[in-house]
Scaffold this motif. Structure first.
Motif, mmCIF file in Angstrom:
data_model
loop_
_atom_site.group_PDB
_atom_site.id
_atom_site.type_symbol
_atom_site.label_atom_id
_atom_site.label_comp_id
_atom_site.label_asym_id
_atom_site.label_seq_id
_atom_site.Cartn_x
_atom_site.Cartn_y
_atom_site.Cartn_z
ATOM 1 N N GLY A 136 0.791 -1.238 0.000
ATOM 2 C CA GLY A 136 0.000 0.000 0.000
ATOM 3 C C GLY A 136 0.816 1.277 0.000
ATOM 4 O O GLY A 136 0.279 2.356 0.218
ATOM 5 N N ARG A 137 2.140 1.167 -0.220
ATOM 6 C CA ARG A 137 2.985 2.384 -0.264
ATOM 7 C C ARG A 137 2.689 3.159 -1.553
ATOM 8 O O ARG A 137 2.252 2.568 -2.550
ATOM 9 N N SER A 138 2.984 4.441 -1.561
ATOM 10 C CA SER A 138 2.702 5.262 -2.745
ATOM 11 C C SER A 138 3.890 6.172 -3.013
ATOM 12 O O SER A 138 4.789 6.291 -2.177
ATOM 13 N N ALA A 139 3.888 6.816 -4.186
ATOM 14 C CA ALA A 139 5.030 7.674 -4.543
ATOM 15 C C ALA A 139 4.538 8.982 -5.132
ATOM 16 O O ALA A 139 3.463 9.035 -5.738
ATOM 17 N N ASN A 140 5.334 10.038 -4.947
ATOM 18 C CA ASN A 140 5.046 11.314 -5.607
ATOM 19 C C ASN A 140 5.683 11.277 -6.993
ATOM 20 O O ASN A 140 6.840 10.869 -7.130
ATOM 21 N N ARG A 141 4.943 11.740 -8.011
ATOM 22 C CA ARG A 141 5.490 11.693 -9.369
ATOM 23 C C ARG A 141 6.217 12.981 -9.726
ATOM 24 O O ARG A 141 7.370 12.987 -10.114
ATOM 25 N N PHE A 142 5.512 14.091 -9.595
ATOM 26 C CA PHE A 142 6.087 15.407 -9.889
ATOM 27 C C PHE A 142 6.293 16.176 -8.574
ATOM 28 O O PHE A 142 5.650 15.871 -7.564
ATOM 29 N N ALA A 143 7.146 17.199 -8.658
ATOM 30 C CA ALA A 143 7.403 17.993 -7.451
ATOM 31 C C ALA A 143 6.108 18.589 -6.893
ATOM 32 O O ALA A 143 5.961 18.730 -5.675
ATOM 33 N N VAL A 144 5.153 18.915 -7.768
ATOM 34 C CA VAL A 144 3.896 19.495 -7.283
ATOM 35 C C VAL A 144 3.195 18.530 -6.327
ATOM 36 O O VAL A 144 2.569 18.950 -5.348
ATOM 37 N N ASP A 145 3.310 17.217 -6.579
ATOM 38 C CA ASP A 145 2.676 16.233 -5.685
ATOM 39 C C ASP A 145 3.342 16.266 -4.309
ATOM 40 O O ASP A 145 2.685 16.123 -3.284
ATOM 41 N N LEU A 146 4.651 16.445 -4.309
ATOM 42 C CA LEU A 146 5.411 16.528 -3.060
ATOM 43 C C LEU A 146 5.043 17.810 -2.293
ATOM 44 O O LEU A 146 4.851 17.792 -1.072
ATOM 45 N N VAL A 147 4.934 18.918 -3.038
ATOM 46 C CA VAL A 147 4.537 20.185 -2.386
ATOM 47 C C VAL A 147 3.159 20.007 -1.737
ATOM 48 O O VAL A 147 2.927 20.439 -0.603
ATOM 49 N N LYS A 148 2.262 19.306 -2.453
ATOM 50 C CA LYS A 148 0.906 19.085 -1.893
ATOM 51 C C LYS A 148 0.982 18.236 -0.628
ATOM 52 O O LYS A 148 0.258 18.487 0.335
ATOM 53 N N GLU A 200 0.933 27.417 -6.454
ATOM 54 C CA GLU A 200 -0.467 27.336 -5.998
ATOM 55 C C GLU A 200 -0.655 26.227 -4.963
ATOM 56 O O GLU A 200 -1.510 26.310 -4.095
ATOM 57 N N ALA A 201 0.192 25.191 -5.067
ATOM 58 C CA ALA A 201 0.084 24.080 -4.106
ATOM 59 C C ALA A 201 0.711 24.438 -2.763
ATOM 60 O O ALA A 201 0.514 23.721 -1.787
ATOM 61 N N GLY A 202 1.519 25.522 -2.727
ATOM 62 C CA GLY A 202 2.068 25.924 -1.425
ATOM 63 C C GLY A 202 3.527 26.350 -1.436
ATOM 64 O O GLY A 202 4.054 26.708 -0.378
ATOM 65 N N ALA A 203 4.210 26.304 -2.583
ATOM 66 C CA ALA A 203 5.616 26.751 -2.580
ATOM 67 C C ALA A 203 5.656 28.270 -2.356
ATOM 68 O O ALA A 203 4.955 29.023 -3.031
ATOM 69 N N ALA A 204 6.486 28.697 -1.408
ATOM 70 C CA ALA A 204 6.490 30.106 -1.007
ATOM 71 C C ALA A 204 7.592 30.897 -1.698
ATOM 72 O O ALA A 204 7.627 32.124 -1.610
#
Ligand code: FAD
Length: 316
Positions: A136-148, A200-204
């Motif tokens: 059930g582990r998952s991965a972030n694909r793009f940096a935007v997913d990580l920021v989210k 928009e996802a949260g990068a400052a």
């Protein structure tokens, strides 16, 4: 303190640095010397890169063997050193590639306990290794997913749905930007739109990939502002310091080295190559400062020699 707070409170442009952790099995002494060489310039923050595992093929008696190795672990330890021994804000880089989202959450929890307020969220390059996703582990694909993911933790939403009353984290998140466009992007406009999604996802704030021609940075900032990206865009600079970098920098980072710089390096005697690189970067910094950049970020990596030479020549 958060990077954005450093920027907001600054009364003059800030100078920050980026370094890499030692090779696996390496000594931390050289790194300590490097940090001490940088501390003198009172950086408000120092970034520490992260490195995913890579795939290697080795000839063995049993034939060609595929091996997975992580050459540079230690990002968190280096951050703890910088933050607690030197009292400088450490900015660890957090990656998608090579890590599950669950491992990333653990990493962020430990960073929070260490009192680290900032992270730079980047995807990482394809190292040929894909972490198997079991149980059930998952991965972030793009940096935007990580920021989210980090933004969700900042709202107290961790990965487990059944986690009640989770403490929100409070990370200031930075993202990478590419004045000469990211090498996979079909064009600069599309790449800037993807950068906007990270904001928009949260990068400052944004730190740029290195560039050797300031016109790329100024045009990139204009393109970002036209797209509605309002956060600070910190120029990232690398001081060219050896002849082989004329080939390795474009190959590894997909950036151009202007003809005047390349010609200067090629025609210089060996002992003068560093001076050519420093002189070029000094002129870049002077122009950037004159145009009012909020801060300059140097890709120092393993040696402070070039940046010390440069900072000795300018008034910052
Ligand atoms: C300041 C800085 C620091 C770095 N530090 C490290 C480090 O410590 N360790 C390391 O391994 N690497 C590091 N890198 C390199 C970085 O990981 C690579 O350049 C990587 O290829 C891209 O990372 P990114 O975060 O920009 O990715 P992303 O923002 O995910 O973008 C990657 C590509 O995908 C595209 N894209 C984005 N979103 C989408 C979407 N939704 N659909 C389709 N396409 C999309 C983008 O346009 C781009 O072409 C750093 C780069 C920078 C600029």
């Amino acid at each position: 303190m958060k990077v954005i707070d450093h920027l907001e409170r600054a009364t003059k442009p800030l100078i920050s640095f980026e370094i890499i952790p030692p090779l696996r099995g390496g000594d931390v002494k050289n790194l300590l010397t490097l940090i001490e060489d940088l501390v003198e310039f009172r950086p408000p923050f120092i970034d520490i890169t992260s490195h995913a595992a890579e795939v290697f093929y080795e000839e063995t008696q049993a034939g060609l063997q595929r091996r997975v190795k992580r050459k540079r672990p230690g990002t968190m330890g280096v951050c703890a050193l910088i933050q607690n021994k030197y009292g400088i804000d450490a900015v660890p880089h957090v990656l998608c590639h090579g890590f599950t989202r669950e491992e990333t959450e653990d990493f962020l929890i430990e960073l929070r306990y260490l009192g680290i307020d900032n992270v730079l969220a980047v995807r990482g390059d394809d190292s040929g290794y894909q972490k198997p996703l079991r149980d059930g582990r998952s991965a972030n694909r793009f940096a935007v997913d990580l920021v989210k993911q980090i933004a969700a933790m900042n709202h107290g939403r961790y990965l487990a749905d059944d986690l009640l009353d989770a403490e929100p984290s409070n990370f200031c998140v930075g993202a990478g930007g590419y004045p000469e466009k990211h090498f996979e992007a079909p064009n600069l406009k599309t790449d800037v739109r993807h950068l906007k999604a990270k904001v928009e996802a949260g990068a400052a704030y944004v730190v740029t990939q290195m560039f050797f021609d300031n016109r790329h940075y100024f045009a990139f900032v204009d393109a970002c502002r036209a797209e509605g990206i309002a956060v600070p865009i910190i120029p990232g600079l690398k001081i060219l310091s050896s002849r082989p970098q004329l080939a390795s920098i474009p190959r590894n980072f997909y950036v151009e080295i202007p003809a005047a710089l390349a010609d200067g390096v090629e025609s210089a005697p060996d002992e003068a190559v560093l001076d050519v690189g420093v002189d070029w970067a000094r002129r870049q910094v002077e122009e950037l400062l004159a145009r009012g950049v909020p801060s300059v970020h140097f890709y120092v990596m393993q040696s402070a020699a070039a940046v010390r030479k440069l900072l000795g020549q300018i008034d910052v």
